[in-house]
Design a protein around this motif. Sequence first.
Motif, PDB file in Angstrom:
ATOM      1  N   GLY A 138     -40.053 -44.423  -0.699  1.00  0.00           N
ATOM      2  CA  GLY A 138     -40.744 -45.411   0.131  1.00  0.00           C
ATOM      3  C   GLY A 138     -40.531 -45.223   1.623  1.00  0.00           C
ATOM      4  N   ALA A 139     -39.870 -44.109   2.026  1.00  0.00           N
ATOM      5  CA  ALA A 139     -39.664 -43.866   3.451  1.00  0.00           C
ATOM      6  C   ALA A 139     -40.997 -43.509   4.129  1.00  0.00           C
ATOM      7  CB  ALA A 139     -38.648 -42.751   3.651  1.00  0.00           C
ATOM      8  N   TYR A 140     -41.842 -42.771   3.434  1.00  0.00           N
ATOM      9  CA  TYR A 140     -43.199 -42.524   3.919  1.00  0.00           C
ATOM     10  C   TYR A 140     -44.161 -43.415   3.140  1.00  0.00           C
ATOM     11  CZ  TYR A 140     -41.485 -38.162   5.999  1.00  0.00           C
ATOM     12  OH  TYR A 140     -40.813 -37.234   6.740  1.00  0.00           O
ATOM     13  N   THR A 141     -45.057 -44.103   3.849  1.00  0.00           N
ATOM     14  CA  THR A 141     -46.009 -44.957   3.138  1.00  0.00           C
ATOM     15  C   THR A 141     -47.452 -44.595   3.459  1.00  0.00           C
ATOM     16  OG1 THR A 141     -45.858 -46.554   4.919  1.00  0.00           O
ATOM     17  CG2 THR A 141     -44.470 -46.949   2.991  1.00  0.00           C
ATOM     18  N   ASN A 142     -47.638 -43.712   4.464  1.00  0.00           N
ATOM     19  CA  ASN A 142     -48.999 -43.334   4.852  1.00  0.00           C
ATOM     20  C   ASN A 142     -49.073 -41.815   4.983  1.00  0.00           C
ATOM     21  OD1 ASN A 142     -51.458 -42.873   6.406  1.00  0.00           O
ATOM     22  ND2 ASN A 142     -51.421 -45.086   6.754  1.00  0.00           N
ATOM     23  N   TRP A 143     -50.183 -41.226   4.530  1.00  0.00           N
ATOM     24  CA  TRP A 143     -50.319 -39.765   4.583  1.00  0.00           C
ATOM     25  C   TRP A 143     -50.299 -39.253   6.014  1.00  0.00           C
ATOM     26  CZ3 TRP A 143     -49.298 -36.925   0.604  1.00  0.00           C
ATOM     27  CH2 TRP A 143     -49.529 -37.428  -0.688  1.00  0.00           C
ATOM     28  N   LYS A 144     -50.655 -40.144   6.972  1.00  0.00           N
ATOM     29  CA  LYS A 144     -50.622 -39.799   8.387  1.00  0.00           C
ATOM     30  C   LYS A 144     -49.233 -39.305   8.801  1.00  0.00           C
ATOM     31  CE  LYS A 144     -50.981 -43.234  11.103  1.00  0.00           C
ATOM     32  NZ  LYS A 144     -51.476 -44.515  11.677  1.00  0.00           N
ATOM     33  N   GLN A 145     -48.191 -39.939   8.267  1.00  0.00           N
ATOM     34  CA  GLN A 145     -46.820 -39.584   8.629  1.00  0.00           C
ATOM     35  C   GLN A 145     -46.477 -38.150   8.236  1.00  0.00           C
ATOM     36  OE1 GLN A 145     -45.634 -43.139   6.407  1.00  0.00           O
ATOM     37  NE2 GLN A 145     -44.166 -43.573   8.021  1.00  0.00           N
ATOM     38  N   ARG A 180     -40.357 -49.911  -4.479  1.00  0.00           N
ATOM     39  CA  ARG A 180     -40.863 -51.015  -5.298  1.00  0.00           C
ATOM     40  C   ARG A 180     -42.376 -50.940  -5.461  1.00  0.00           C
ATOM     41  NH1 ARG A 180     -38.568 -56.589  -3.251  1.00  0.00           N
ATOM     42  NH2 ARG A 180     -37.716 -55.337  -1.572  1.00  0.00           N
ATOM     43  N   ASP A 181     -43.030 -50.202  -4.561  1.00  0.00           N
ATOM     44  CA  ASP A 181     -44.487 -50.088  -4.648  1.00  0.00           C
ATOM     45  C   ASP A 181     -44.923 -49.036  -5.669  1.00  0.00           C
ATOM     46  OD1 ASP A 181     -45.425 -52.010  -2.776  1.00  0.00           O
ATOM     47  OD2 ASP A 181     -44.550 -50.774  -1.202  1.00  0.00           O
ATOM     48  N   ALA A 182     -43.963 -48.282  -6.205  1.00  0.00           N
ATOM     49  CA  ALA A 182     -44.326 -47.237  -7.161  1.00  0.00           C
ATOM     50  C   ALA A 182     -44.979 -47.871  -8.379  1.00  0.00           C
ATOM     51  CB  ALA A 182     -43.080 -46.455  -7.569  1.00  0.00           C
ATOM     52  N   MET A 183     -46.132 -47.324  -8.765  1.00  0.00           N
ATOM     53  CA  MET A 183     -46.805 -47.855  -9.943  1.00  0.00           C
ATOM     54  C   MET A 183     -46.338 -47.055 -11.152  1.00  0.00           C
ATOM     55  SD  MET A 183     -50.258 -49.298  -8.580  1.00  0.00           S
ATOM     56  CE  MET A 183     -51.465 -48.072  -8.801  1.00  0.00           C
ATOM     57  N   LEU A 184     -45.832 -47.745 -12.154  1.00  0.00           N
ATOM     58  CA  LEU A 184     -45.283 -47.059 -13.329  1.00  0.00           C
ATOM     59  C   LEU A 184     -46.364 -46.962 -14.404  1.00  0.00           C
ATOM     60  CD1 LEU A 184     -41.730 -48.623 -13.546  1.00  0.00           C
ATOM     61  CD2 LEU A 184     -42.600 -46.829 -12.084  1.00  0.00           C
ATOM     62  N   MET A 185     -46.792 -45.737 -14.671  1.00  0.00           N
ATOM     63  CA  MET A 185     -47.904 -45.549 -15.600  1.00  0.00           C
ATOM     64  C   MET A 185     -47.382 -45.270 -17.012  1.00  0.00           C
ATOM     65  SD  MET A 185     -50.024 -45.952 -13.306  1.00  0.00           S
ATOM     66  CE  MET A 185     -51.653 -45.485 -13.751  1.00  0.00           C
TER      67      MET A 185
END
Lengths: 285, 289
Positions: A138-145, A180-185
Amino acid sequence: MKKYGKLIITSTIAGLLLIGCGRKTKSAEATFLTIKGSDTMVHLASNWAEAYMDAHPGIDISITGGGSGTGIAALLNGTTDICIASRKIKDKELTLAAEKGLQPNEIATARDGIAVVVHPANSLTTLSIEQIGKIYTGAYTNWKQLGGADQRIIVLSRESSSGTYVFFQKRVMKKKDYTRDAMLMPSTSAIIQSVSQDEGAIGYVGLAYASEAGNRIKVLIVKDGDKPAIKPSIKAVQAGDYAIARPLYFYTNGEPSGIVKQFIDYVLSDEGQNIVLETGYVPIN
Amino acid sequence: MTNWREKFIELLLIGAASASILIVLLIFLFLAKEAFPFVLDPGIKELLGSQWIPVSFKKEVFGILPLITGSLLVTALATIIMIPFGVLGAVYIAEIAIGRERAFLKPFIEIMAGIPSVVIGFFGLIILSPVLKKIFQLNTGLTALSGAILLALMAIPTVISISEDAIRSVPKSYKEASLALGASRLQTIFKVVVPAALPGIIAAVMLGIGRVVGETMVVLMVTGNAAKITFNPFESVRTMTATIAAEMGEVAFGSDHYQALFWVGIVLLSVTFGLNFIAQKVLTRYRMG
């Protein structure tokens, strides 16, 4: 009264028959084999089993998935002969096994590379292990980074019951927790489905699944430290160049014997290892 | 001899009738027994945390709040969707539809109730979530809203069937009185019939909510299962049911994680039990009145 008497006799006979059946299944071990565990390995295991059953008519092999943890739990509960696992058995599980007087026996049967996949429209082609780890923590949240488009990163992971989940956490995320934003499939195919639809998505899947999905997804080239960046392939995994790779195991209770041993011998034979290659995994030798 | 036989059969019937009560009690007992050790070791306070991290190399955390809010969000959304469809559908079938229409509609609604949830989940994953993603310009279609729409779809047949019963059992004299006083048909329906049937309709909605709370497969497939606290319908959530389904198979027997999952089960069972209990209360009162 007569009626009831008859009823009692019938049910006693039925009961005896049932007990007899129970005995029979036990001694019939010689023709029936159960395999349970890793979803990653189910496909491979069924290919092995089919080929083996073709060559040995009269032997039945049943295979179920559910995750490496499920398989190990089944081995400990005595409900499976062979557990297939895409991770090593945990210390906790070994303690549990010892309590039950079991001795899990580990056999490496194949190797697997984990491909990190993104949507085909993603402009990035190469990421380092460190960068991937930071996306998943979760340290990177946007592909821009990371030098990509201005788009939120959709982090996709397998469920925590998956051996791949734990392996990825250990190897790529340096044992840190998932964001926490990881979606568990619930399955690998659900990850591929999502990655092929969502522009911002990133996921990890077994090499075989990645090559099967073809153009619907893009496989990232992975850079490990100072080593050259490598695109995952069977060759790269076999040579030990690709960083996110792991052995796939069989676990049995104690030294295998009888039909279990014969099946394992087959799996490790040239013919068995050829099936590994055909299924899209990497032979152990 | 006949007497003895009568007694035996009577006992058998009582046994059969009360079996379900016994089973529910046993389930509660079983859950409590498996969950209890958690109170002693990590402590019940652990459960009230805002993070659910059951697999970790550092520290496993078992806060069930994100799971509760996840279930709450999906259920609330599903309820909002299911009430208008369910109630208006029931009104139409009970009051407006002519015989042939009813004969056509009823079986179809009942078929809908019988569609396996995996099939609905698959439909959601492949068709609905991409459509929602397009319509709302989302990053991903796996959201609380997708789950809620599918769950509403599954609960609507229940709501329609029970509401329709309630509407039909409103005494004819009420309607006749209303019409005789010069009220139009629509006025009669919404000012007289529906209010009179309201307790039954409320009970129907409650039972529908009960179904939604307990549904597992659909939410596991389409809500994305990210355990975070959010009240945004366009975010991914992790429900209590999906958590149990996904994690129970893997968990080491008797571990903290195992016990925490049983706590989730207790919360879930209490909620559905409470909903059904209230619905039954409302229904019986209304039948007596």
